[in-house]
Motif scaffolding. Structure first.
Motif, PDB file in Angstrom:
ATOM      1  N   GLU A 283      -3.170   9.027   5.884  1.00  0.00           N
ATOM      2  CA  GLU A 283      -1.778   8.841   5.470  1.00  0.00           C
ATOM      3  C   GLU A 283      -1.197   7.569   6.086  1.00  0.00           C
ATOM      4  O   GLU A 283      -0.481   6.818   5.424  1.00  0.00           O
ATOM      5  CB  GLU A 283      -0.956  10.069   5.884  1.00  0.00           C
ATOM      6  N   VAL A 284      -1.509   7.308   7.359  1.00  0.00           N
ATOM      7  CA  VAL A 284      -1.040   6.091   8.020  1.00  0.00           C
ATOM      8  C   VAL A 284      -1.587   4.865   7.290  1.00  0.00           C
ATOM      9  O   VAL A 284      -0.845   3.896   7.037  1.00  0.00           O
ATOM     10  CB  VAL A 284      -1.445   6.077   9.516  1.00  0.00           C
ATOM     11  N   GLU A 285      -2.862   4.887   6.938  1.00  0.00           N
ATOM     12  CA  GLU A 285      -3.455   3.751   6.223  1.00  0.00           C
ATOM     13  C   GLU A 285      -2.794   3.558   4.861  1.00  0.00           C
ATOM     14  O   GLU A 285      -2.523   2.429   4.449  1.00  0.00           O
ATOM     15  CB  GLU A 285      -4.970   3.942   6.058  1.00  0.00           C
ATOM     16  N   ARG A 286      -2.506   4.669   4.168  1.00  0.00           N
ATOM     17  CA  ARG A 286      -1.842   4.577   2.862  1.00  0.00           C
ATOM     18  C   ARG A 286      -0.459   3.955   3.022  1.00  0.00           C
ATOM     19  O   ARG A 286      -0.070   3.052   2.284  1.00  0.00           O
ATOM     20  CB  ARG A 286      -1.734   5.962   2.225  1.00  0.00           C
ATOM     21  N   LEU A 287       0.286   4.408   4.057  1.00  0.00           N
ATOM     22  CA  LEU A 287       1.624   3.874   4.305  1.00  0.00           C
ATOM     23  C   LEU A 287       1.579   2.406   4.725  1.00  0.00           C
ATOM     24  O   LEU A 287       2.442   1.613   4.340  1.00  0.00           O
ATOM     25  CB  LEU A 287       2.343   4.722   5.355  1.00  0.00           C
ATOM     26  N   ARG A 288       0.572   2.027   5.500  1.00  0.00           N
ATOM     27  CA  ARG A 288       0.424   0.612   5.879  1.00  0.00           C
ATOM     28  C   ARG A 288       0.206  -0.242   4.632  1.00  0.00           C
ATOM     29  O   ARG A 288       0.728  -1.355   4.541  1.00  0.00           O
ATOM     30  CB  ARG A 288      -0.746   0.441   6.846  1.00  0.00           C
ATOM     31  N   GLY A 289      -0.586   0.299   3.715  1.00  0.00           N
ATOM     32  CA  GLY A 289      -0.805  -0.423   2.459  1.00  0.00           C
ATOM     33  C   GLY A 289       0.493  -0.592   1.694  1.00  0.00           C
ATOM     34  O   GLY A 289       0.755  -1.663   1.127  1.00  0.00           O
ATOM     35  N   GLU A 290       1.312   0.446   1.653  1.00  0.00           N
ATOM     36  CA  GLU A 290       2.607   0.353   0.972  1.00  0.00           C
ATOM     37  C   GLU A 290       3.499  -0.677   1.649  1.00  0.00           C
ATOM     38  O   GLU A 290       4.152  -1.480   0.983  1.00  0.00           O
ATOM     39  CB  GLU A 290       3.309   1.706   0.950  1.00  0.00           C
ATOM     40  N   VAL A 291       3.551  -0.644   2.991  1.00  0.00           N
ATOM     41  CA  VAL A 291       4.363  -1.607   3.734  1.00  0.00           C
ATOM     42  C   VAL A 291       3.875  -3.025   3.435  1.00  0.00           C
ATOM     43  O   VAL A 291       4.683  -3.935   3.189  1.00  0.00           O
ATOM     44  CB  VAL A 291       4.327  -1.323   5.254  1.00  0.00           C
ATOM     45  N   TYR A 292       2.568  -3.214   3.421  1.00  0.00           N
ATOM     46  CA  TYR A 292       2.004  -4.538   3.146  1.00  0.00           C
ATOM     47  C   TYR A 292       2.415  -4.995   1.737  1.00  0.00           C
ATOM     48  O   TYR A 292       2.816  -6.135   1.542  1.00  0.00           O
ATOM     49  CB  TYR A 292       0.481  -4.500   3.289  1.00  0.00           C
ATOM     50  N   ARG A 293       2.323  -4.090   0.745  1.00  0.00           N
ATOM     51  CA  ARG A 293       2.703  -4.422  -0.623  1.00  0.00           C
ATOM     52  C   ARG A 293       4.175  -4.814  -0.704  1.00  0.00           C
ATOM     53  O   ARG A 293       4.545  -5.797  -1.338  1.00  0.00           O
ATOM     54  CB  ARG A 293       2.447  -3.225  -1.549  1.00  0.00           C
TER      55      ARG A 293
ATOM     56  N   ASN B 203      -5.908  15.286  12.156  1.00  0.00           N
ATOM     57  CA  ASN B 203      -5.875  13.918  12.663  1.00  0.00           C
ATOM     58  C   ASN B 203      -6.455  12.956  11.616  1.00  0.00           C
ATOM     59  O   ASN B 203      -5.874  11.906  11.343  1.00  0.00           O
ATOM     60  CB  ASN B 203      -6.655  13.834  13.971  1.00  0.00           C
ATOM     61  N   ALA B 204      -7.597  13.328  11.036  1.00  0.00           N
ATOM     62  CA  ALA B 204      -8.213  12.477  10.011  1.00  0.00           C
ATOM     63  C   ALA B 204      -7.285  12.336   8.810  1.00  0.00           C
ATOM     64  O   ALA B 204      -7.130  11.240   8.253  1.00  0.00           O
ATOM     65  CB  ALA B 204      -9.556  13.069   9.588  1.00  0.00           C
ATOM     66  N   SER B 205      -6.640  13.423   8.419  1.00  0.00           N
ATOM     67  CA  SER B 205      -5.699  13.390   7.303  1.00  0.00           C
ATOM     68  C   SER B 205      -4.522  12.469   7.613  1.00  0.00           C
ATOM     69  O   SER B 205      -4.103  11.660   6.772  1.00  0.00           O
ATOM     70  CB  SER B 205      -5.212  14.804   7.010  1.00  0.00           C
TER      71      SER B 205
END
Length: 156
Positions: free
Chosen positions: A98-108, A92-94
């Protein structure tokens, strides 16, 4: 007479008859228990004769053995469930990372797109091309459509 005046053997006369089982007796009971967890009356009396103990002691030993086995089983199950819980929490933590990393990509990508949109608006006016076509081409390039070629992309 008051209760405190009784000696232990007077109050509980069966205690003096109870013997502690020796290793050989326990081995015999363990062997029989491994074949049959429930004690049939005939087997109880046969074991009591063979071991030289009262049938009630054999019954109690079986009852206690089943209780110990159940407790051990519960402890084993608890440890297994605890390990599964720890694994799920780690996964779950992993996944949250990953969700946070993908959100960052979407934001970029959104930021790039917003910047692209403002520059496309001004260039469309100058060149006369469709803003919609340029947006589709930009999405295609982002998604790996090579060489700036137009790639058909779902409702865009």
């Amino acid at each position: 007479m008051e209760r405190s005046q009784y000696s232990q053997t007077q109050e509980y006369p069966f205690i003096k008859n109870k013997k502690r089982l020796n290793q050989e007796q326990v081995r015999i009971l363990e062997t029989n228990f491994s074949f049959n967890k429930k004690l049939e009356p005939d087997l109880k009396y046969q074991l009591a004769l063979e071991l030289g103990v009262p049938p009630r002691q054999v019954s109690i030993w079986y009852q206690n053995k089943r209780a110990r086995e159940k407790n051990q089983s519960l402890e084993t199950d608890h440890r297994a469930l605890q390990q599964r819980l720890e694994n799920v929490l780690a996964e779950n933590a992993s996944l949250r990372g990953e969700v946070e990393r993908l959100r960052g990509e979407v934001y970029r990508i959104q930021e790039l797109f917003n910047g692209f949109n403002s520059s496309v608006s001004s260039s469309c006016d100058e060149v006369g091309s469709s803003k919609h076509d340029l947006e589709r081409e930009y999405y295609a390039a982002l998604l790996g459509g090579g060489g700036g070629q137009f790639v058909a992309f779902g409702g865009l």
